[in-house]
Motif scaffolding. Structure first.
Motif, PDB file in Angstrom:
ATOM      1  N   PHE A  38       1.553  -3.229  -1.571  1.00 55.57           N
ATOM      2  CA  PHE A  38       2.302  -4.376  -1.062  1.00 55.57           C
ATOM      3  C   PHE A  38       3.570  -4.539  -1.907  1.00 55.57           C
ATOM      4  O   PHE A  38       3.522  -4.366  -3.127  1.00 55.57           O
ATOM      5  CB  PHE A  38       1.444  -5.642  -1.150  1.00 55.57           C
ATOM      6  CG  PHE A  38       2.097  -6.850  -0.553  1.00 55.57           C
ATOM      7  CD1 PHE A  38       2.128  -7.027   0.818  1.00 55.57           C
ATOM      8  CD2 PHE A  38       2.689  -7.809  -1.360  1.00 55.57           C
ATOM      9  CE1 PHE A  38       2.731  -8.144   1.376  1.00 55.57           C
ATOM     10  CE2 PHE A  38       3.287  -8.926  -0.819  1.00 55.57           C
ATOM     11  CZ  PHE A  38       3.309  -9.094   0.553  1.00 55.57           C
ATOM     12  N   GLU A  57       2.413  -1.883   9.657  1.00 52.78           N
ATOM     13  CA  GLU A  57       1.662  -2.759   8.755  1.00 52.78           C
ATOM     14  C   GLU A  57       1.962  -4.216   9.111  1.00 52.78           C
ATOM     15  O   GLU A  57       2.573  -4.953   8.335  1.00 52.78           O
ATOM     16  CB  GLU A  57       2.040  -2.471   7.299  1.00 52.78           C
ATOM     17  CG  GLU A  57       1.750  -1.070   6.832  1.00 52.78           C
ATOM     18  CD  GLU A  57       0.304  -0.895   6.441  1.00 52.78           C
ATOM     19  OE1 GLU A  57      -0.454  -1.893   6.434  1.00 52.78           O
ATOM     20  OE2 GLU A  57      -0.065   0.247   6.138  1.00 52.78           O
ATOM     21  N   LYS A 112       0.676  -7.101   6.725  1.00 49.24           N
ATOM     22  CA  LYS A 112       1.474  -7.126   5.495  1.00 49.24           C
ATOM     23  C   LYS A 112       2.892  -7.625   5.783  1.00 49.24           C
ATOM     24  O   LYS A 112       3.484  -8.323   4.969  1.00 49.24           O
ATOM     25  CB  LYS A 112       1.528  -5.746   4.844  1.00 49.24           C
ATOM     26  CG  LYS A 112       0.228  -5.333   4.191  1.00 49.24           C
ATOM     27  CD  LYS A 112       0.378  -3.966   3.542  1.00 49.24           C
ATOM     28  CE  LYS A 112      -0.925  -3.518   2.917  1.00 49.24           C
ATOM     29  NZ  LYS A 112      -0.785  -2.177   2.315  1.00 49.24           N
TER      30      LYS A 112
END
Length: 135
Positions: A40, A103, A106
């Protein structure tokens, strides 16, 4: 009208602050992912949160407290250091990369965390700056 030479010192102050801020951001980018062991983009969030907190803290401290900063100090810190240390262009690029890699969770967390937490940090920094200035 001020001559170009009159802008030399302010320009150097911004450049010096920017160099230090960029170097600090580089070190956070290099070492935070190793410490946290995550994919991340926490490094971008971290510099944005710290930078927003410092912006709020120092702004209120200078405005309300005994701090008497020259314009060159203000340029060094706010325009140079914080301008290079924090960056929403890195945040935007991180978001694009998360989007391109599918993603989505995220991506949403990254957008919400950077926007909401940075706003919280600038207000908390301003509150702390006000407390410091009142002493």
């Amino acid at each position: 009208m001020e001559s170009i030479w009159g802008k030399l010192l302010p320009t150097l102050m911004v450049a010096l602050g920017g160099a230090i801020g960029a170097a600090c951001r580089f070190w956070v980018r290099e070492f935070l992912p190793r410490i946290t062991d995550t994919q991340f983009p926490l490094h971008t969030l971290a510099v944005n949160l710290v930078g927003c907190f410092l912006a709020g803290l120092f702004f209120i401290w200078i405005e309300q407290g005994p701090a008497n900063w020259t314009m060159n100090r203000v340029l060094f810190f706010f325009v140079g250091f914080l301008g290079a240390f924090t960056t929403f262009s890195a945040f935007a690029l991180d978001s694009l990369l998360l989007f391109n890699h599918g993603e989505n969770f995220k991506l949403i967390v990254n957008i919400l965390a950077n926007c909401l937490l940075c706003l919280v940090c600038v207000f908390v920094g301003a509150w702390v700056g006000g407390r410091i200035a009142a002493q």
